[in-house]
Design a protein around this motif. Sequence first.
Motif, PDB file in Angstrom:
ATOM      1  N   GLU A  21     -21.453 -30.344  -0.226  1.00 35.54           N
ATOM      2  CA  GLU A  21     -22.190 -29.094  -0.108  1.00 35.54           C
ATOM      3  C   GLU A  21     -23.219 -29.192   1.009  1.00 35.54           C
ATOM      4  O   GLU A  21     -23.997 -30.135   1.057  1.00 35.54           O
ATOM      5  N   VAL A  22     -23.207 -28.205   1.872  1.00 41.63           N
ATOM      6  CA  VAL A  22     -24.251 -28.080   2.883  1.00 41.63           C
ATOM      7  C   VAL A  22     -25.435 -27.428   2.181  1.00 41.63           C
ATOM      8  O   VAL A  22     -25.285 -26.423   1.485  1.00 41.63           O
ATOM      9  N   GLU A  23     -26.606 -27.997   2.329  1.00 43.87           N
ATOM     10  CA  GLU A  23     -27.795 -27.489   1.646  1.00 43.87           C
ATOM     11  C   GLU A  23     -28.203 -26.127   2.207  1.00 43.87           C
ATOM     12  O   GLU A  23     -27.874 -25.783   3.336  1.00 43.87           O
ATOM     13  N   SER A  24     -28.957 -25.373   1.436  1.00 43.96           N
ATOM     14  CA  SER A  24     -29.380 -24.029   1.837  1.00 43.96           C
ATOM     15  C   SER A  24     -30.311 -24.045   3.054  1.00 43.96           C
ATOM     16  O   SER A  24     -30.455 -23.036   3.733  1.00 43.96           O
ATOM     17  N   ASP A  25     -30.935 -25.199   3.334  1.00 46.05           N
ATOM     18  CA  ASP A  25     -31.785 -25.308   4.526  1.00 46.05           C
ATOM     19  C   ASP A  25     -31.003 -25.803   5.743  1.00 46.05           C
ATOM     20  O   ASP A  25     -31.568 -26.258   6.724  1.00 46.05           O
ATOM     21  N   CYS A  26     -29.673 -25.708   5.661  1.00 40.81           N
ATOM     22  CA  CYS A  26     -28.765 -26.074   6.752  1.00 40.81           C
ATOM     23  C   CYS A  26     -28.842 -27.564   7.087  1.00 40.81           C
ATOM     24  O   CYS A  26     -28.850 -27.947   8.249  1.00 40.81           O
ATOM     25  N   THR A  27     -28.901 -28.385   6.060  1.00 38.34           N
ATOM     26  CA  THR A  27     -28.876 -29.829   6.246  1.00 38.34           C
ATOM     27  C   THR A  27     -27.765 -30.433   5.407  1.00 38.34           C
ATOM     28  O   THR A  27     -27.292 -29.828   4.446  1.00 38.34           O
ATOM     29  N   PHE A  28     -27.351 -31.620   5.805  1.00 36.06           N
ATOM     30  CA  PHE A  28     -26.402 -32.401   5.027  1.00 36.06           C
ATOM     31  C   PHE A  28     -26.868 -33.843   5.103  1.00 36.06           C
ATOM     32  O   PHE A  28     -27.048 -34.374   6.204  1.00 36.06           O
ATOM     33  N   LYS A  29     -27.117 -34.423   3.950  1.00 39.03           N
ATOM     34  CA  LYS A  29     -27.651 -35.787   3.868  1.00 39.03           C
ATOM     35  C   LYS A  29     -28.924 -35.941   4.701  1.00 39.03           C
ATOM     36  O   LYS A  29     -29.134 -36.934   5.390  1.00 39.03           O
ATOM     37  N   GLY A  30     -29.746 -34.889   4.690  1.00 36.50           N
ATOM     38  CA  GLY A  30     -31.033 -34.941   5.370  1.00 36.50           C
ATOM     39  C   GLY A  30     -31.015 -34.643   6.851  1.00 36.50           C
ATOM     40  O   GLY A  30     -32.065 -34.614   7.488  1.00 36.50           O
ATOM     41  N   LYS A  31     -29.846 -34.422   7.437  1.00 33.98           N
ATOM     42  CA  LYS A  31     -29.773 -34.114   8.874  1.00 33.98           C
ATOM     43  C   LYS A  31     -29.523 -32.625   9.074  1.00 33.98           C
ATOM     44  O   LYS A  31     -28.664 -32.036   8.429  1.00 33.98           O
ATOM     45  N   LYS A  32     -30.278 -32.040   9.997  1.00 32.13           N
ATOM     46  CA  LYS A  32     -30.123 -30.627  10.324  1.00 32.13           C
ATOM     47  C   LYS A  32     -28.789 -30.413  11.039  1.00 32.13           C
ATOM     48  O   LYS A  32     -28.433 -31.166  11.943  1.00 32.13           O
ATOM     49  N   LEU A  33     -28.058 -29.387  10.629  1.00 29.28           N
ATOM     50  CA  LEU A  33     -26.737 -29.113  11.200  1.00 29.28           C
ATOM     51  C   LEU A  33     -26.827 -28.103  12.333  1.00 29.28           C
ATOM     52  O   LEU A  33     -26.115 -27.100  12.378  1.00 29.28           O
ATOM     53  N   ALA A  34     -27.707 -28.371  13.244  1.00 31.81           N
ATOM     54  CA  ALA A  34     -27.861 -27.590  14.466  1.00 31.81           C
ATOM     55  C   ALA A  34     -28.307 -28.561  15.539  1.00 31.81           C
ATOM     56  O   ALA A  34     -28.972 -29.543  15.255  1.00 31.81           O
ATOM     57  N   GLY A  35     -27.895 -28.309  16.759  1.00 34.87           N
ATOM     58  CA  GLY A  35     -28.346 -29.168  17.851  1.00 34.87           C
ATOM     59  C   GLY A  35     -27.215 -29.721  18.677  1.00 34.87           C
ATOM     60  O   GLY A  35     -26.115 -29.180  18.723  1.00 34.87           O
ATOM     61  N   LYS A  36     -27.508 -30.837  19.315  1.00 36.21           N
ATOM     62  CA  LYS A  36     -26.555 -31.469  20.220  1.00 36.21           C
ATOM     63  C   LYS A  36     -25.645 -32.394  19.418  1.00 36.21           C
ATOM     64  O   LYS A  36     -26.115 -33.245  18.673  1.00 36.21           O
ATOM     65  N   VAL A  37     -24.341 -32.198  19.589  1.00 34.55           N
ATOM     66  CA  VAL A  37     -23.355 -32.948  18.816  1.00 34.55           C
ATOM     67  C   VAL A  37     -22.420 -33.699  19.763  1.00 34.55           C
ATOM     68  O   VAL A  37     -22.052 -33.192  20.815  1.00 34.55           O
ATOM     69  N   GLN A  38     -22.087 -34.898  19.359  1.00 31.97           N
ATOM     70  CA  GLN A  38     -21.109 -35.695  20.101  1.00 31.97           C
ATOM     71  C   GLN A  38     -19.912 -35.909  19.180  1.00 31.97           C
ATOM     72  O   GLN A  38     -20.071 -36.345  18.040  1.00 31.97           O
ATOM     73  N   PHE A  39     -18.717 -35.590  19.666  1.00 31.58           N
ATOM     74  CA  PHE A  39     -17.503 -35.800  18.886  1.00 31.58           C
ATOM     75  C   PHE A  39     -17.001 -37.210  19.162  1.00 31.58           C
ATOM     76  O   PHE A  39     -16.827 -37.599  20.316  1.00 31.58           O
ATOM     77  N   VAL A  40     -16.805 -37.974  18.087  1.00 36.90           N
ATOM     78  CA  VAL A  40     -16.429 -39.378  18.199  1.00 36.90           C
ATOM     79  C   VAL A  40     -15.197 -39.657  17.345  1.00 36.90           C
ATOM     80  O   VAL A  40     -14.808 -38.849  16.504  1.00 36.90           O
ATOM     81  N   THR A  41     -14.598 -40.830  17.564  1.00 33.95           N
ATOM     82  CA  THR A  41     -13.453 -41.245  16.757  1.00 33.95           C
ATOM     83  C   THR A  41     -13.814 -42.341  15.769  1.00 33.95           C
ATOM     84  O   THR A  41     -13.002 -42.688  14.915  1.00 33.95           O
ATOM     85  N   SER A  42     -15.023 -42.875  15.894  1.00 38.38           N
ATOM     86  CA  SER A  42     -15.469 -43.894  14.941  1.00 38.38           C
ATOM     87  C   SER A  42     -16.994 -43.844  14.804  1.00 38.38           C
ATOM     88  O   SER A  42     -17.687 -43.372  15.694  1.00 38.38           O
ATOM     89  N   PHE A  43     -17.480 -44.326  13.690  1.00 37.73           N
ATOM     90  CA  PHE A  43     -18.905 -44.379  13.367  1.00 37.73           C
ATOM     91  C   PHE A  43     -19.604 -43.026  13.474  1.00 37.73           C
ATOM     92  O   PHE A  43     -20.639 -42.899  14.132  1.00 37.73           O
ATOM     93  N   PRO A  44     -19.059 -41.994  12.808  1.00 31.86           N
ATOM     94  CA  PRO A  44     -19.708 -40.681  12.839  1.00 31.86           C
ATOM     95  C   PRO A  44     -20.848 -40.598  11.830  1.00 31.86           C
ATOM     96  O   PRO A  44     -20.919 -41.389  10.885  1.00 31.86           O
ATOM     97  N   ASP A  45     -21.728 -39.629  12.033  1.00 26.75           N
ATOM     98  CA  ASP A  45     -22.707 -39.291  11.007  1.00 26.75           C
ATOM     99  C   ASP A  45     -22.031 -38.466   9.914  1.00 26.75           C
ATOM    100  O   ASP A  45     -22.362 -38.595   8.741  1.00 26.75           O
TER     101      ASP A  45
END
Length: 104
Positions: A21-45
Amino acid sequence: MKKILGSLLLVLFSSSLVAGEVESDCTFKGKKLAGKVQFVTSFPDFKVQIVDSFPDLKVQKVSSFPSDCGKWQEVTSFPDFKVQIVSSFPDFKIKYVSSFPGIP
């Protein structure tokens, strides 16, 4: 005994298929789900699955000012968080949109 074991396996298997579940404050596991994102194949957040319906978060790709919930700017260095695209067992599910990003 078989009935109990079968029920236990069903509960374990079905709970692992459900995305988080994405939290109502737009976070998941304490991280804000907005901003600069890097798509990776290993060791993701986060591991995310792209879906057409019933997403946990609607995502809009932007080229600047990714400060609002669900606005992601793809970068190759210095990301706010790293994401791996998966086809099963995601942390949460996203749907790409051209407007109105955020929690559905």
